[in-house]
Design a protein around this motif. Structure first.
Motif, mmCIF file in Angstrom:
data_model
loop_
_atom_site.group_PDB
_atom_site.id
_atom_site.type_symbol
_atom_site.label_atom_id
_atom_site.label_comp_id
_atom_site.label_asym_id
_atom_site.label_seq_id
_atom_site.Cartn_x
_atom_site.Cartn_y
_atom_site.Cartn_z
ATOM 1 N N ILE A 233 -6.897 -31.219 21.487
ATOM 2 C CA ILE A 233 -5.449 -30.971 21.431
ATOM 3 C C ILE A 233 -5.121 -30.056 20.259
ATOM 4 C CG2 ILE A 233 -3.179 -32.023 21.183
ATOM 5 C CD1 ILE A 233 -4.488 -32.677 23.820
ATOM 6 N N ASN A 234 -5.702 -30.345 19.109
ATOM 7 C CA ASN A 234 -5.452 -29.492 17.942
ATOM 8 C C ASN A 234 -6.014 -28.086 18.125
ATOM 9 O OD1 ASN A 234 -4.085 -31.539 16.718
ATOM 10 N ND2 ASN A 234 -5.699 -32.050 15.230
ATOM 11 N N THR A 235 -7.071 -27.958 18.911
ATOM 12 C CA THR A 235 -7.599 -26.631 19.215
ATOM 13 C C THR A 235 -6.588 -25.815 20.017
ATOM 14 O OG1 THR A 235 -9.886 -27.420 19.193
ATOM 15 C CG2 THR A 235 -9.451 -25.360 20.367
ATOM 16 N N PHE A 236 -5.950 -26.475 20.984
ATOM 17 C CA PHE A 236 -4.887 -25.799 21.738
ATOM 18 C C PHE A 236 -3.752 -25.375 20.806
ATOM 19 C CE2 PHE A 236 -6.288 -28.477 25.577
ATOM 20 C CZ PHE A 236 -7.086 -27.440 26.066
ATOM 21 N N VAL A 237 -3.370 -26.274 19.908
ATOM 22 C CA VAL A 237 -2.295 -25.972 18.954
ATOM 23 C C VAL A 237 -2.678 -24.783 18.081
ATOM 24 C CG1 VAL A 237 -1.064 -26.834 16.922
ATOM 25 C CG2 VAL A 237 -1.341 -28.304 18.926
ATOM 26 N N ASP A 238 -3.918 -24.786 17.584
ATOM 27 C CA ASP A 238 -4.370 -23.678 16.728
ATOM 28 C C ASP A 238 -4.357 -22.348 17.489
ATOM 29 O OD1 ASP A 238 -4.749 -25.423 14.639
ATOM 30 O OD2 ASP A 238 -6.903 -25.643 14.948
ATOM 31 N N SER A 239 -4.751 -22.384 18.752
ATOM 32 C CA SER A 239 -4.755 -21.165 19.562
ATOM 33 C C SER A 239 -3.336 -20.628 19.726
ATOM 34 C CB SER A 239 -5.378 -21.450 20.924
ATOM 35 O OG SER A 239 -5.346 -20.307 21.746
ATOM 36 N N TYR A 240 -2.416 -21.530 20.023
ATOM 37 C CA TYR A 240 -1.000 -21.129 20.150
ATOM 38 C C TYR A 240 -0.469 -20.579 18.833
ATOM 39 C CZ TYR A 240 4.057 -21.819 20.104
ATOM 40 O OH TYR A 240 5.413 -21.658 19.926
ATOM 41 N N ASN A 241 -0.771 -21.273 17.738
ATOM 42 C CA ASN A 241 -0.283 -20.833 16.430
ATOM 43 C C ASN A 241 -0.821 -19.449 16.060
ATOM 44 O OD1 ASN A 241 1.285 -23.092 16.008
ATOM 45 N ND2 ASN A 241 -0.221 -24.159 14.747
ATOM 46 N N THR A 242 -2.069 -19.189 16.397
ATOM 47 C CA THR A 242 -2.644 -17.860 16.120
ATOM 48 C C THR A 242 -1.883 -16.776 16.865
ATOM 49 O OG1 THR A 242 -4.848 -18.780 15.728
ATOM 50 C CG2 THR A 242 -4.721 -16.450 16.286
ATOM 51 N N LYS A 243 -1.546 -17.041 18.123
ATOM 52 C CA LYS A 243 -0.782 -16.070 18.911
ATOM 53 C C LYS A 243 0.618 -15.882 18.334
ATOM 54 C CE LYS A 243 -3.348 -17.210 23.119
ATOM 55 N NZ LYS A 243 -4.191 -16.011 23.059
ATOM 56 N N LEU A 244 1.184 -16.965 17.811
ATOM 57 C CA LEU A 244 2.523 -16.876 17.210
ATOM 58 C C LEU A 244 2.478 -16.094 15.895
ATOM 59 C CD1 LEU A 244 5.398 -17.656 17.724
ATOM 60 C CD2 LEU A 244 4.944 -19.926 16.769
ATOM 61 N N LEU A 245 1.415 -16.285 15.121
ATOM 62 C CA LEU A 245 1.226 -15.482 13.908
ATOM 63 C C LEU A 245 1.123 -13.998 14.247
ATOM 64 C CD1 LEU A 245 -1.355 -17.671 11.952
ATOM 65 C CD2 LEU A 245 0.851 -16.928 11.060
ATOM 66 N N ASN A 246 0.366 -13.683 15.281
ATOM 67 C CA ASN A 246 0.224 -12.286 15.696
ATOM 68 C C ASN A 246 1.553 -11.704 16.151
ATOM 69 O OD1 ASN A 246 -2.530 -12.382 15.158
ATOM 70 N ND2 ASN A 246 -3.088 -12.883 17.270
ATOM 71 N N LEU A 247 2.354 -12.521 16.825
ATOM 72 C CA LEU A 247 3.683 -12.071 17.242
ATOM 73 C C LEU A 247 4.543 -11.732 16.035
ATOM 74 C CD1 LEU A 247 5.975 -11.621 19.299
ATOM 75 C CD2 LEU A 247 6.490 -14.081 19.082
ATOM 76 N N ALA A 248 4.497 -12.581 15.014
ATOM 77 C CA ALA A 248 5.297 -12.331 13.808
ATOM 78 C C ALA A 248 4.901 -11.012 13.149
ATOM 79 C CB ALA A 248 5.144 -13.493 12.831
ATOM 80 N N VAL A 249 3.604 -10.753 13.089
ATOM 81 C CA VAL A 249 3.125 -9.485 12.505
ATOM 82 C C VAL A 249 3.631 -8.301 13.324
ATOM 83 C CG1 VAL A 249 1.082 -8.090 12.020
ATOM 84 C CG2 VAL A 249 1.098 -10.529 11.449
ATOM 85 N N LYS A 250 3.550 -8.415 14.641
ATOM 86 C CA LYS A 250 4.004 -7.327 15.506
ATOM 87 C C LYS A 250 5.503 -7.079 15.337
ATOM 88 C CE LYS A 250 4.203 -5.793 20.331
ATOM 89 N NZ LYS A 250 5.617 -5.383 20.212
ATOM 90 N N LEU A 251 6.285 -8.141 15.300
ATOM 91 C CA LEU A 251 7.733 -7.984 15.164
ATOM 92 C C LEU A 251 8.092 -7.343 13.824
ATOM 93 C CD1 LEU A 251 8.935 -11.357 16.702
ATOM 94 C CD2 LEU A 251 9.232 -9.074 17.680
ATOM 95 N N HIS A 252 7.373 -7.732 12.779
ATOM 96 C CA HIS A 252 7.637 -7.125 11.476
ATOM 97 C C HIS A 252 7.290 -5.636 11.490
ATOM 98 C CE1 HIS A 252 8.108 -6.611 7.207
ATOM 99 N NE2 HIS A 252 6.872 -6.161 7.112
ATOM 100 N N ASN A 253 6.225 -5.281 12.173
ATOM 101 C CA ASN A 253 5.860 -3.863 12.277
ATOM 102 C C ASN A 253 6.863 -3.079 13.120
ATOM 103 O OD1 ASN A 253 3.563 -4.194 10.687
ATOM 104 N ND2 ASN A 253 2.245 -4.619 12.447
ATOM 105 N N ASP A 254 7.413 -3.741 14.134
ATOM 106 C CA ASP A 254 8.390 -3.080 14.996
ATOM 107 C C ASP A 254 9.754 -2.938 14.325
ATOM 108 O OD1 ASP A 254 6.477 -2.876 16.963
ATOM 109 O OD2 ASP A 254 7.197 -4.610 18.115
#
Length: 376
Positions: A233-254
Motif C-alpha cells: 500500500i505504501n508503495t502505491f502511495v510513494d508512486s503517486y507522490n512521485t508523480k505529484l512531485l513531478n507535476l509540481a516541478v512541471k507547473l513551476h516551470n510552466d
C-alpha cells in the motif's frame, strides 16, 4: 571598543529585520481543498452524507465539542491559518459563515475523481472548485473586482487529495494518470483565478494506519515493513507522490511566478513509528479512540448521539484514551491534534526529503507571518 561595534551592528541588523518584517504584507486569505485530513466540518452540512464526524468524542481536546473535524482538535489547515494570523476557516456549506479570510472546501472521503465515494455523500475536487468559483463571484459582487484580485494575489491555496482514490480503487498507471490530470487542472484553475501561492500535501503512508494494521492482523498478513505497515500500500502511495512531485516541478516551470511547495508526511510518520518516545509519543500504532484490534475495528464516534449509524457497531468494547497527546492516531485513519501539530512543525522547518523545493518557513518569505510554528 571592538565589542561595542559588534553589538551595534547586531542591534542594527535586528532592527532592520524587524522593520522589513513589519513592512511585508500579511497573507490575506487561505483556501483549502481536500479530504478528511483537512475537513473543517463540510460533510456535516451535506444531507445524507455517510461520512460525518460531528459526534463525540471528536473535537474533545481543543474545541471541547464535535466540529466535524476527524480528530480531537485542530488539523493542518487550522494550524496554518493560525500561523498566518487568520481565523479558523469555516466550511463552505456552513450557513451564514464569514468568508472574508478564506474558505475550507475540504470534504472527508472526497477524491480527485468524481466517482470516489460518490455514493457516500462527499464533495469531489471538481465540486470543490465549483464552490470556489461561487465564492470568488460573491467577492466580486460585494467587494469589487479590484478587491478580489488583491485578496487572491495575497492568498494561499492548500491541497490534500488522493488517498481516498488510492484506497477505493485498484491502483494502476491509468488511475494515477487520471488523478494527476485532475490535480493539474485544479491547480491551473486556481492559478488562473490569481492565487500564486500553492501548497500540496502529499498522501500519507496509509499502509501504516491502525485501520490497515487491524485488517492485516486479521488476515494474518506477515508481509510487513519493519514499521509494521502494509508495504504494498505504501508503495502505491510513494508512486503517486512521485508523480505529484513531478507535476509540481512541471507547473513551476510552466508558470514561473507560481510559488508551489510539496509537503511529504511519510518520512515524518515513519520516523515516529520507529521511535515514538524520541518524538514525544507513547503510542504510535493503536488509535486513541475506537475498539478491537489496534482500536480500529469500531467507529470512534458515539453513533447513539447522532442520526447516522455506522455499518458495524458493538462487536468490540469501545475505547477512548484519556491522553490523546500521547497518541499519534486519534481514530483508525486520522492523527490526533498532537500528531498534526508535530507534522506541521516539520513542514515548517523540515529538510528537503519532507518539503520541496523548500519548507514553509522559506515558502512564506516576503510575507509577514505573525505566529510561525516552533522547531520540532
Amino acid at each position: 571598543m571592538e565589542a561595542f561595534w559588534v553589538l551595534a551592528i547586531v542591534l542594527v541588523a535586528c532592527i532592520s529585520i524587524s522593520q522589513a518584517a513589519s513592512t511585508n504584507p500579511p497573507v490575506q486569505g487561505l483556501f483549502v481543498f481536500g479530504d478528511s485530513a483537512l475537513d473543517g466540518g463540510q460533510n456535516t452540512y451535506i444531507p445524507g452524507s455517510k461520512i460525518v464526524s460531528a459526534i463525540p468524542p471528536y473535537g474533545k481536546t481543543y474545541f471541547s465539542k464535535p466540529t466535524g473535524r476527524w480528530t480531537d482538535g485542530r488539523t493542518i489547515a487550522d494550524f496554518l491559518a493560525q500561523a498566518l494570523g487568520l481565523p479558523l476557516l469555516p466550511p463552505f456549506l456552513e450557513p451564514g459563515a464569514n468568508f472574508s479570510s478564506g474558505v475550507n472546501f475540504a470534504s472527508a472521503g472526497a477524491g480527485l475523481l468524481d466517482e470516489t465515494n460518490a455514493h457516500q455523500g462527499v464533495i469531489s475536487m471538481k465540486q470543490q472548485l465549483r464552490q470556489f468559483r461561487n465564492v470568488t463571484n460573491e467577492y466580486k459582487k460585494e467587494k469589487g473586482v479590484e478587491f478580489t484580485n488583491q485578496l487572491l494575489r495575497n492568498s494561499v491555496a492548500l491541497f490534500s487529495m488522493g488517498a481516498n482514490d488510492i484506497a477505493n480503487a485498484v491502483p494502476s498507471s491509468f488511475l494515477f494518470q487520471e488523478m494527476i490530470q485532475a490535480y493539474s487542472s485544479a491547480i491551473q484553475e486556481i492559478y488562473n483565478y490569481g492565487i500564486k501561492h500553492i501548497i500540496i500535501l502529499l498522501a500519507p503512508p496509509i499502509g501504516c494506519t491502525p485501520n490497515l494494521r487491524a485488517v492485516s492482523a486479521q488476515s494474518r498478513n506477515t508481509n510487513l515493513t519493519p514499521e509494521g505497515c502494509i508495504g504494498i500500500i505504501n508503495t502505491f502511495v510513494d508512486s503517486y507522490n512521485t508523480k505529484l512531485l513531478n507535476l509540481a516541478v512541471k507547473l513551476h516551470n510552466d508558470y514561473r511566478d507560481l510559488n508551489i511547495a510539496t509537503l511529504n508526511p511519510s518520512p515524518i510518520i515513519l520516523n515516529v513509528l520507529r521511535n515514538p518516545q524520541k518524538y514525544g509519543f507513547k503510542e504510535a500504532e493503536k488509535a486513541c479512540c475506537g475498539g478491537g484490534p489496534f482500536n480500529a475495528a469500531e467507529f470512534c464516534g458515539d453513533a447513539d448521539k447522532h442520526d447516522w449509524k455506522p455499518d458495524h457497531k458493538n462487536k468490540y468494547t469501545k475505547f477512548i484514551c484519556n491522553n490523546p497527546e500521547d497518541y499519534l492516531y486519534f481514530d483508525s485513519n486520522h492523527f490526533t491534534e498532537a500528531g498534526y501539530w508535530f507534522v506541521m512543525k516539520n513542514f515548517w522547518h523540515g529538510s528537503y526529503n519532507i518539503a520541496r523545493p523548500s519548507n514553509l518557513n522559506f515558502f512564506f518569505q516576503g510575507f509577514n507571518i505573525p505566529n510561525p510554528p516552533p522547531t520540532p
